[in-house]
Design a protein around this motif. Sequence first.
Motif, short mmCIF file in Angstrom:
data_model
loop_
_atom_site.label_atom_id
_atom_site.label_comp_id
_atom_site.label_asym_id
_atom_site.label_seq_id
_atom_site.Cartn_x
_atom_site.Cartn_y
_atom_site.Cartn_z
N TRP A 103 -45.59 110.31 54.95
CA TRP A 103 -46.82 110.81 54.36
C TRP A 103 -47.25 110.00 53.15
CZ3 TRP A 103 -49.38 114.33 57.12
CH2 TRP A 103 -48.65 115.03 58.09
N ARG A 116 -49.49 108.11 56.00
CA ARG A 116 -50.49 109.00 56.55
C ARG A 116 -51.57 109.41 55.55
NH1 ARG A 116 -45.99 112.68 59.80
NH2 ARG A 116 -45.64 111.17 61.49
N LYS A 143 -53.81 106.49 55.03
CA LYS A 143 -54.59 106.27 56.26
C LYS A 143 -55.75 107.25 56.34
CE LYS A 143 -54.16 106.31 61.31
NZ LYS A 143 -53.26 106.59 62.46
N TYR A 144 -55.50 108.52 56.03
CA TYR A 144 -56.56 109.53 56.11
C TYR A 144 -57.73 109.17 55.21
CZ TYR A 144 -58.92 114.06 55.76
OH TYR A 144 -59.85 115.06 55.77
N ILE A 161 -53.96 111.65 61.71
CA ILE A 161 -52.85 110.89 61.13
C ILE A 161 -51.49 111.36 61.62
CG2 ILE A 161 -54.09 110.20 59.06
CD1 ILE A 161 -52.91 112.64 57.64
N SER A 162 -51.45 112.51 62.28
CA SER A 162 -50.16 113.04 62.72
C SER A 162 -50.41 114.08 63.81
CB SER A 162 -49.42 113.68 61.54
OG SER A 162 -48.31 114.43 61.97
#
Length: 752
Positions: free
Chosen positions: A174, A178, A181-182, A196-197
């Motif tokens: 995270w 992630r 990335k978000y 993202i997941s």
Amino acid sequence: MTESRVLSFLSLVLGFTAFLFVSQQVKWLSFLRFTENNDLFYLAFALLGILSIGATFYFSQKLSWGALLEKILVIFLPTEIFIIFGLTQSKNFHYVFFMLIGGYVLLAGSLAIARYILRHRHTHIPPTEEEKGRHWFAHQGSWILLSVLALTVSFFSSSLTRLTEFAAVDEPLWTEGRITKYWHNIEDRDWKGTRISDKPGITVALSAGPGLWFVTPKEYRAVRHEGEVYNAKRDIQNFYLAFRLPFLIVITLLLPLFYFLLERLLGKRIALVSYALIALSPALIGISKIINPDSLLWLLAPLSLLAYLVYRKRRLYRYLVLAGVLMGLALLTKYVANIVFIFMLGVIFLDWAIDTTLQKENLVFYIKRSFAELGILTFTALSVFYALFPAVWVKPDKLITSTLYSQAFEKVAPLFLGLLVFIFIDIRWNKARTLSWMMALLVKARRFIGLGIISVFLLSASVVLVNVFLGMAWYDFVELLAAPKTISGKSGALGIFLTNFYPLLFGVTPVVVLGLITGSVLSLKKSALDTLPGRTTLFLIIFIILYFIGGAANGVAMITRYQVMLFPFAGVLAGIGLVALYEFLEKRSFFPQSLRPWRSGALFVVLLGASLPSVLFTPFPLSYASSLLPEAYYIDIKDMGPGSYEAAQWLNAKPNATNLLIWTDKDGVCKFFVGRCKRGFGRESLHPKEPFDYIVVSSGRESRTTKMIVPRTVADPSVARYDQYYARTDSAYEIDINGRPGHYVKVFTFEP
């Protein structure tokens, strides 16, 4: 007449323009294509849209805003239908059209809900004065509000302690990937990239996202070369603080909602006691330090269910909408929250069977009203889910795969849909005869159902307690939890079910266990189901049992992190039980006369005295194990990384620390260690080119290390036998997590 003609004409022209635009993108309608210039259509849409809205305002000046909005939605309906048709036929449309469809549905749904609420407002209990804003605060009393504030501050300060002095397993997924990335995909308008997941963990990215204002993750990312980990030349604790602090602040701000909803549901005394048990839970304090979906799920999912139960008691739509908002946030956190929605459906029937006041209503009317209310909650939840998850804007079917066809729902989805179809058919064409017969049976069996379920809970808890105190005579829970996702190879469904009770009973404080068992026993009384605390106890116990049955059915053991969502419910059940015990003793004049002027705060003071030591003297709160658990055992078998910081600091204190080479089964040690670090089971680790100085192993990774190394020794006896260090007793340094020898991190001097 003129008005309807003009507006109908504009609606048809808009729809026809949309159809022509769609035909430009759909192959089998290419014969209608007369231009490649889409700007012409965009201009036509804009002009016709403005003209239509202007005409609606002109002709409807005396209408309310709701009626006006309804007319506008009707005018644009043909346009929406043709665009939806186009989106199903071609992938060439810009994402803006998906967003327009989504906005239209949200607006239409919100309007329909508003209409429904206005139409049925007379059937609801009007809000009392103390339901309104500042009156609610005045009704609580200053000492209760100060107690809630003190408990909230205690939770925050306890969670803040040593906030940066550990490295959690899975957290780098995270913090180093992630979350960044978000927000980068939001910035680049790459809406699909915001998935993202598979959790999906969107609330994690939203809550911890402010950390990106202060640190750049790639600057803290360790470099790996030939199996070695070289840390970035930056203080990793600053990195952890940047992400964990805003995350913890969000959790702390949401926490008082527990008191608010519990006070609305069960009254001030039970609410305050339950809130104290939740806020002073070591496990909940520990999980709140970690950037992980479970760190938010334990708040959002229970709060959603409590808000729904409050609505069913108080019949105020604000609580229903709140439950929907919280459910939407819970789904954005982790799809397992769907189990709460399934349970809400069950509550409709359970409540009818148990609550004699509801049985005075017509069953068909009750079912229709309850399903309409659940529909409002569902729409609100999905609206929140849609608004905060941009990937759904361009892929609306994600709404289905996140609910009915999510991994957490897929096995029960056919039963769920089948139940809905059965209810609809029975009410529509059979005058609810079958449903009425089934509900009549439930009403007759209400006492038996209550006794049976609570007895199963008490019996299961008793078996687990006795098994532990007899030295794991029947089931070795520690061994079974060592591989939670493959436990079905070691035990049957009953063993998995009982194993799931182990972290719950010994992962909470002794006072919670006392309240939990006391409340369950007192709920066996004949009159218990006639009281709201008694019914709430039954509902929460059913939820816990179903959660454990679900784990057993899927062959998964519920380690502490997997079932942390249940810990607030355990606190509520314990609060109900302790207050019931207190009132039982109070009626029998158990307390001395001199204490009676202070009796309103006596229970609270005793509770704090019993709970605070567990919080103050537990260095690793997520790995907390009750003092009831014999010292030889522990709870957090698949731990999140406690002891890594301490082991690294011991190594860093060595004179030549920067030149040391170590192997460890815990990635967290490498985060803090200043020297050279190897981990994992690659060729460089199993066949090291140069000797190590130290080996660092932990109890939580023994099962994995053994599974990874032992099979390889058959073909290659020369592999490094790190698995043999777990049984050795000659460690150079050892940390026993929370003083339990079985839960350790050990540092050994390397011997070839």
